[in-house]
Enzyme design. Structure first.
Site, PDB file in Angstrom:
ATOM      1  CE1 TYR A 118      -3.490   2.480   0.924  1.00 36.88           C
ATOM      2  CE2 TYR A 118      -1.994   3.780   2.091  1.00 36.88           C
ATOM      3  CZ  TYR A 118      -3.207   3.607   1.646  1.00 36.88           C
ATOM      4  OH  TYR A 118      -3.739   4.747   1.734  1.00 36.88           O
ATOM      5  CD  GLU A 206      -6.200   4.721  -0.484  1.00 38.38           C
ATOM      6  OE1 GLU A 206      -7.281   4.734  -0.973  1.00 38.38           O
ATOM      7  OE2 GLU A 206      -6.205   4.718   0.774  1.00 38.38           O
TER       8      GLU A 206
END
Ligand code: ADP
Ligand code: MG
Length: 398
Positions: A118, A206
């Protein structure tokens, strides 16, 4: 402003961020042609909606079927996957139970995934800095990781004066357990992503998952990009990426009229000038036992035309049972606002109770205009008085 994954990837590619090849498709036939153009043998067909959790989501008309991200082993399979998505409503953890209609898909090259990580960039208001967050728990929602395994989130705050340096990127890379050529690949990726964030005035970027491929390359497999609305005037070219169908129609109307409006699910419509006063108004409505139907800041230059537009947007919401106007007259004088309120109430045949609290320049004249209008406007003297009156009006009506 949010954009779709395929738009985000196209933008990020321009800034040197590693993404896979892919094409957007609006029909199953276009998806088939797109898959045929990719090297194969595997392609991935991805529903394009402004919400995450698509892979684990389900289609409303096929709740036991596959999700909104599907592998296809041939162009014919890509066509079939696209046919199952386009025109169908996808329900994910982030869409709410009503789901979102898929109007297009992104057909992307299949990726040989070794690890899913991530990577997120956002403006951290606490430190007033751009913060990079990274985690080994790719594919999971970062909110969930933060709740159950906060120790698995690495954070680096970047000083705007010196920017991102190799040192920051290496610290994250080692924290993610990367080694050898992956470290250089990650540094290049993070530097490019940081550059894109800065240049495009993003609010959030993101990448979830950020993937380490079998060959040791780092690529963005998913991309969520959200722009800072207050900086959009500097990026006229981004305007065309706005997908009107993804927005609340009232919010879209407000954007077009340059009003700061956020739709909420309460019953009291609010018209206020200044974001701070709008927040305080919402709080006090809650305090007296009701809830706001919207946040609305008409701005410092509220004139009759803007007041009318604001009323139109507020009253187009069927949940609104009463309206509270709370305006502090400074540059916009109270008499002008009062005239706007009277005109708008007449033009729009306002049928719900209207409580008005005016304060500031020419307040007496403003109150006189309201009182002499012949309209059933409920005047209020201060914020608490106004909130109590509007909540009482709602309770009486409902
Ligand atoms: P969402 O977050 O909305 O579920 P993602 O783009 O993250 O959508 O995709 C979900 C999962 O699908 C990823 O975690 C990854 O495992 C897989 N996936 C997505 N794109 C590809 C691709 N191009 N090749 C292989 N797998 C993919
Ligand atoms: Mg994702």
């Amino acid at each position: 402003m949010n954009i779709h994954e395929y738009q985000a990837k196209e933008l990020l590619r321009r800034y040197g961020v590693a993404v896979l090849d892919g094409h957007v498709a609006w029909t199953p036939e276009e998806a088939e042609a797109a898959a045929a153009k990719l090297p194969g043998p595997v392609t991935v067909v991805k529903s394009q909606i402004h919400a995450g959790g698509r892979g684990a989501g389900r289609f409303a008309d096929d709740p036991n079927g596959k999700g909104g991200v599907r592998l296809a082993k041939s162009p014919a399979e890509a066509k079939a996957a696209a046919a199952a998505m386009i025109g169908h409503t996808l329900v994910t953890k982030q869409t709410g139970p009503q789901g979102k209609l898929v109007s297009r898909v992104y057909v992307e090259a299949g990726c040989d995934i070794a690890r899913e990580l991530y990577l997120g960039l956002l403006v951290d208001r606490a430190t007033s800095r751009l913060t990079i967050m990274a985690s080994t728990e790719g594919g999971m929602e970062i909110e969930e990781v933060a709740e159950h395994h906060p120790e698995k989130i690495l954070k680096v705050a970047i000083d705007p004066a010196s920017g991102l340096s190799g040192f920051h990127a290496r610290k994250l890379a080692f924290g993610l357990g990367l080694s050898g050529k992956q470290v250089g690949s990650f540094t290049k990726f993070a530097t490019a992503l940081y550059g894109a964030f800065q240049e495009l005035d993003c609010a959030i970027v993101e990448i979830n998952p950020l993937v380490v491929t079998g060959a040791g390359d780092i690529v963005a497999l998913d991309a969520k990009v959200s722009f800072d609305d207050n900086a959009l005037f500097r990026h006229k070219d981004l305007e065309s990426l706005r997908d009107d169908s993804e927005m609340d129609p009232k919010e879209l109307d407000a954007v077009r009229n340059d009003l700061n409006y956020v739709a909420l699910d309460g019953e009291i419509g609010c018209m206020v000038n200044g974001a701070g006063l709008a927040m305080a108004t919402m709080d006090i409505i809650k305090l007296y036992g009701s809830s706001p139907a919207n946040f609305l800041d008409v701005g410092g230059t509220a004139d009759a035309a803007r007041v009318t537009e604001a009323f139109r947007i507020i009253t187009s919401d069927a949940n609104v049972k009463a309206i509270l106007v709370n305006i502090f007259g400074g540059i916009a004088k109270c008499d002008m606002i009062a005239t706007g309120i009277v005109e708008a109430s007449k033009n729009l045949h306002l049928s719900v109770p209207l409580v008005v609290r005016l304060e500031g320049t020419n307040v007496e004249l403003g109150k006189k205009i309201l009182a002499e209008s012949g309209l059933a406007i409920i005047p209020a003297d201060n914020l608490a008085d106004a909130a109590q009156k509007v909540v009482a009006a709602v309770k009486k009506g409902g």
